[in-house]
Design a protein around this motif. Structure first.
Motif, PDB file in Angstrom:
ATOM      1  N   GLN A  45       0.785  -1.225   0.055  1.00  0.00           N
ATOM      2  CA  GLN A  45       0.018   0.056  -0.058  1.00  0.00           C
ATOM      3  C   GLN A  45       0.995   1.403  -0.067  1.00  0.00           C
ATOM      4  OE1 GLN A  45      -2.272  -0.675   3.296  1.00  0.00           O
ATOM      5  NE2 GLN A  45      -4.069  -1.783   2.230  1.00  0.00           N
ATOM      6  N   THR A  46       1.775   1.150   0.881  1.00  0.00           N
ATOM      7  CA  THR A  46       2.833   2.247   0.772  1.00  0.00           C
ATOM      8  C   THR A  46       3.401   2.769  -0.529  1.00  0.00           C
ATOM      9  OG1 THR A  46       3.247   1.957   3.119  1.00  0.00           O
ATOM     10  CG2 THR A  46       4.784   3.399   2.078  1.00  0.00           C
ATOM     11  N   LYS A  47       3.849   1.489  -1.148  1.00  0.00           N
ATOM     12  CA  LYS A  47       4.523   1.603  -2.442  1.00  0.00           C
ATOM     13  C   LYS A  47       3.657   2.104  -3.399  1.00  0.00           C
ATOM     14  CE  LYS A  47       6.322  -1.656  -6.013  1.00  0.00           C
ATOM     15  NZ  LYS A  47       6.497  -2.980  -6.166  1.00  0.00           N
ATOM     16  N   ALA A  48       2.270   1.544  -3.353  1.00  0.00           N
ATOM     17  CA  ALA A  48       1.454   2.179  -4.517  1.00  0.00           C
ATOM     18  C   ALA A  48       1.022   3.666  -4.151  1.00  0.00           C
ATOM     19  CB  ALA A  48       0.153   1.412  -4.215  1.00  0.00           C
ATOM     20  N   ALA A  49       0.991   4.125  -2.909  1.00  0.00           N
ATOM     21  CA  ALA A  49       0.683   5.509  -2.672  1.00  0.00           C
ATOM     22  C   ALA A  49       1.978   6.455  -3.058  1.00  0.00           C
ATOM     23  CB  ALA A  49       0.444   5.725  -1.244  1.00  0.00           C
ATOM     24  N   ALA A  50       3.149   5.838  -2.908  1.00  0.00           N
ATOM     25  CA  ALA A  50       4.264   6.790  -3.384  1.00  0.00           C
ATOM     26  C   ALA A  50       4.302   6.914  -4.710  1.00  0.00           C
ATOM     27  CB  ALA A  50       5.450   6.075  -2.456  1.00  0.00           C
ATOM     28  N   MET A  51       4.199   5.622  -5.440  1.00  0.00           N
ATOM     29  CA  MET A  51       4.307   5.835  -6.727  1.00  0.00           C
ATOM     30  C   MET A  51       3.322   6.644  -7.597  1.00  0.00           C
ATOM     31  SD  MET A  51       6.875   3.850  -7.798  1.00  0.00           S
ATOM     32  CE  MET A  51       6.566   3.126  -9.460  1.00  0.00           C
ATOM     33  N   ALA A  52       2.095   6.592  -6.949  1.00  0.00           N
ATOM     34  CA  ALA A  52       1.068   7.587  -7.412  1.00  0.00           C
ATOM     35  C   ALA A  52       1.569   8.867  -7.142  1.00  0.00           C
ATOM     36  CB  ALA A  52      -0.298   7.228  -6.617  1.00  0.00           C
ATOM     37  N   GLN A  53       1.917   9.137  -5.975  1.00  0.00           N
ATOM     38  CA  GLN A  53       2.107  10.456  -5.852  1.00  0.00           C
ATOM     39  C   GLN A  53       3.653  10.931  -6.487  1.00  0.00           C
ATOM     40  OE1 GLN A  53       3.388  11.247  -1.730  1.00  0.00           O
ATOM     41  NE2 GLN A  53       3.307  13.370  -1.553  1.00  0.00           N
ATOM     42  N   ALA A  54       4.276  10.167  -6.805  1.00  0.00           N
ATOM     43  CA  ALA A  54       5.483  10.609  -7.575  1.00  0.00           C
ATOM     44  C   ALA A  54       5.305  10.786  -9.170  1.00  0.00           C
ATOM     45  CB  ALA A  54       6.518   9.427  -7.392  1.00  0.00           C
ATOM     46  N   GLN A  55       4.229   9.975  -9.325  1.00  0.00           N
ATOM     47  CA  GLN A  55       3.831  10.196 -11.162  1.00  0.00           C
ATOM     48  C   GLN A  55       2.830  11.465 -11.046  1.00  0.00           C
ATOM     49  OE1 GLN A  55       1.847   6.176 -11.518  1.00  0.00           O
ATOM     50  NE2 GLN A  55       3.292   5.430 -12.540  1.00  0.00           N
ATOM     51  N   ALA A  56       2.177  11.735 -10.074  1.00  0.00           N
ATOM     52  CA  ALA A  56       1.462  12.895 -10.113  1.00  0.00           C
ATOM     53  C   ALA A  56       2.291  14.094 -10.261  1.00  0.00           C
ATOM     54  CB  ALA A  56       0.430  13.242  -8.855  1.00  0.00           C
ATOM     55  N   PHE A  57       3.337  14.129  -9.296  1.00  0.00           N
ATOM     56  CA  PHE A  57       4.285  15.096  -9.356  1.00  0.00           C
ATOM     57  C   PHE A  57       5.157  15.426 -10.457  1.00  0.00           C
ATOM     58  CE2 PHE A  57       8.829  16.628  -8.498  1.00  0.00           C
ATOM     59  CZ  PHE A  57       8.720  17.777  -8.046  1.00  0.00           C
ATOM     60  N   ALA A  58       5.535  14.178 -11.079  1.00  0.00           N
ATOM     61  CA  ALA A  58       6.138  14.104 -12.622  1.00  0.00           C
ATOM     62  C   ALA A  58       5.363  14.765 -13.440  1.00  0.00           C
ATOM     63  CB  ALA A  58       6.663  12.656 -12.934  1.00  0.00           C
ATOM     64  N   ASP A  74      11.038  12.021 -24.147  1.00  0.00           N
ATOM     65  CA  ASP A  74      12.153  11.353 -23.615  1.00  0.00           C
ATOM     66  C   ASP A  74      11.960  11.509 -21.826  1.00  0.00           C
ATOM     67  OD1 ASP A  74      13.548  10.900 -25.696  1.00  0.00           O
ATOM     68  OD2 ASP A  74      14.518  12.867 -25.639  1.00  0.00           O
ATOM     69  N   ALA A  75      11.499  12.437 -21.296  1.00  0.00           N
ATOM     70  CA  ALA A  75      11.135  12.444 -20.053  1.00  0.00           C
ATOM     71  C   ALA A  75      10.131  11.438 -19.468  1.00  0.00           C
ATOM     72  CB  ALA A  75      10.577  14.113 -19.551  1.00  0.00           C
ATOM     73  N   THR A  76       9.235  11.153 -20.366  1.00  0.00           N
ATOM     74  CA  THR A  76       8.284  10.051 -19.953  1.00  0.00           C
ATOM     75  C   THR A  76       9.139   8.830 -19.928  1.00  0.00           C
ATOM     76  OG1 THR A  76       6.512  11.489 -20.787  1.00  0.00           O
ATOM     77  CG2 THR A  76       6.076   9.135 -20.676  1.00  0.00           C
ATOM     78  N   ILE A  77       9.859   8.546 -20.784  1.00  0.00           N
ATOM     79  CA  ILE A  77      10.434   7.316 -20.641  1.00  0.00           C
ATOM     80  C   ILE A  77      11.556   7.272 -19.688  1.00  0.00           C
ATOM     81  CG2 ILE A  77      12.644   6.198 -22.066  1.00  0.00           C
ATOM     82  CD1 ILE A  77      11.198   7.119 -24.539  1.00  0.00           C
ATOM     83  N   LYS A  81      11.382   4.415 -16.557  1.00  0.00           N
ATOM     84  CA  LYS A  81      12.274   3.673 -16.213  1.00  0.00           C
ATOM     85  C   LYS A  81      12.548   3.861 -14.558  1.00  0.00           C
ATOM     86  CE  LYS A  81      14.757   3.588 -20.446  1.00  0.00           C
ATOM     87  NZ  LYS A  81      15.991   3.668 -21.097  1.00  0.00           N
ATOM     88  N   LEU A  82      12.466   5.174 -14.173  1.00  0.00           N
ATOM     89  CA  LEU A  82      12.644   5.360 -12.860  1.00  0.00           C
ATOM     90  C   LEU A  82      11.630   4.607 -11.684  1.00  0.00           C
ATOM     91  CD1 LEU A  82      14.087   6.928 -10.540  1.00  0.00           C
ATOM     92  CD2 LEU A  82      12.598   8.945 -11.016  1.00  0.00           C
ATOM     93  N   TYR A  83      10.191   4.743 -12.346  1.00  0.00           N
ATOM     94  CA  TYR A  83       9.181   3.966 -11.457  1.00  0.00           C
ATOM     95  C   TYR A  83       9.507   2.354 -11.523  1.00  0.00           C
ATOM     96  CZ  TYR A  83       6.737   8.385 -12.167  1.00  0.00           C
ATOM     97  OH  TYR A  83       6.493   9.802 -12.448  1.00  0.00           O
ATOM     98  N   ALA A  84       9.850   1.886 -12.682  1.00  0.00           N
ATOM     99  CA  ALA A  84      10.103   0.235 -12.672  1.00  0.00           C
ATOM    100  C   ALA A  84      11.355   0.185 -11.667  1.00  0.00           C
ATOM    101  CB  ALA A  84      10.547   0.018 -14.121  1.00  0.00           C
ATOM    102  N   LEU A  85      12.489   0.936 -11.554  1.00  0.00           N
ATOM    103  CA  LEU A  85      13.480   0.748 -10.748  1.00  0.00           C
ATOM    104  C   LEU A  85      13.131   0.809  -9.380  1.00  0.00           C
ATOM    105  CD1 LEU A  85      16.493   0.355 -10.095  1.00  0.00           C
ATOM    106  CD2 LEU A  85      16.900   2.863 -10.468  1.00  0.00           C
ATOM    107  N   VAL A  86      12.331   1.840  -8.728  1.00  0.00           N
ATOM    108  CA  VAL A  86      11.533   1.905  -7.578  1.00  0.00           C
ATOM    109  C   VAL A  86      10.705   0.563  -7.177  1.00  0.00           C
ATOM    110  CG1 VAL A  86      10.304   3.190  -6.096  1.00  0.00           C
ATOM    111  CG2 VAL A  86      11.937   4.348  -7.586  1.00  0.00           C
ATOM    112  N   ALA A  87      10.014   0.172  -8.222  1.00  0.00           N
ATOM    113  CA  ALA A  87       9.162  -0.732  -8.009  1.00  0.00           C
ATOM    114  C   ALA A  87       9.898  -2.181  -7.681  1.00  0.00           C
ATOM    115  CB  ALA A  87       8.124  -0.991  -9.215  1.00  0.00           C
ATOM    116  N   THR A  88      11.074  -2.406  -8.478  1.00  0.00           N
ATOM    117  CA  THR A  88      11.828  -3.651  -8.000  1.00  0.00           C
ATOM    118  C   THR A  88      12.679  -3.415  -6.974  1.00  0.00           C
ATOM    119  OG1 THR A  88      13.758  -2.972  -9.586  1.00  0.00           O
ATOM    120  CG2 THR A  88      11.909  -3.972 -10.686  1.00  0.00           C
TER     121      THR A  88
END
Length: 104
Positions: A45-58, A74-77, A81-88
């Motif tokens: 749940q914390t991971k999902a909330a953090a990812m959603a917040q990071a995506q909204a910020f981006a 390029d920024a979206t790519i 990649k950053l989200y995928a790294l954090v998720a792993t």
């Protein structure tokens, strides 16, 4: 003198299995604590909330810069990649042994 050293060595060696059993008991109790407190679910749940917040910020940041389309792509790519790294890295199967080791 040799008998004293021998007695001390025997005493120390006899405590090793007890210490190992105590470690196994600690690990089992910590694992049970994780299950009772739904730790894995909380981490997800914390991971999902953090990812959603990071995506909204981006998204907000990209919109505020008014970049050309190629730079937005390029920024979206980059962010994907950053989200995928954090998720792993923020995965319960990787975090649980490290957290358990810190506790025990």
């Amino acid at each position: 003198m040799n008998q004293v050293l021998f007695a001390v060595a025997v005493a120390l060696l006899s405590f090793a299995p007890i210490a190992r059993a105590d470690d196994a008991s600690k690990h089992a109790k910590v694992k049970e604590l994780f299950q009772l407190t739904y730790m894995e679910n909380r981490v997800q749940q914390t991971k999902a909330a953090a990812m959603a917040q990071a995506q909204a910020f981006a998204t907000q940041q990209l919109a505020s810069f008014d970049l050309p389309e190629d730079q937005k792509k390029d920024a979206t790519i980059y962010y994907d990649k950053l989200y995928a790294l954090v998720a792993t890295k923020y995965d319960w199967n990787k975090l649980e042994p490290r957290i358990r080791a810190d506790i025990c």
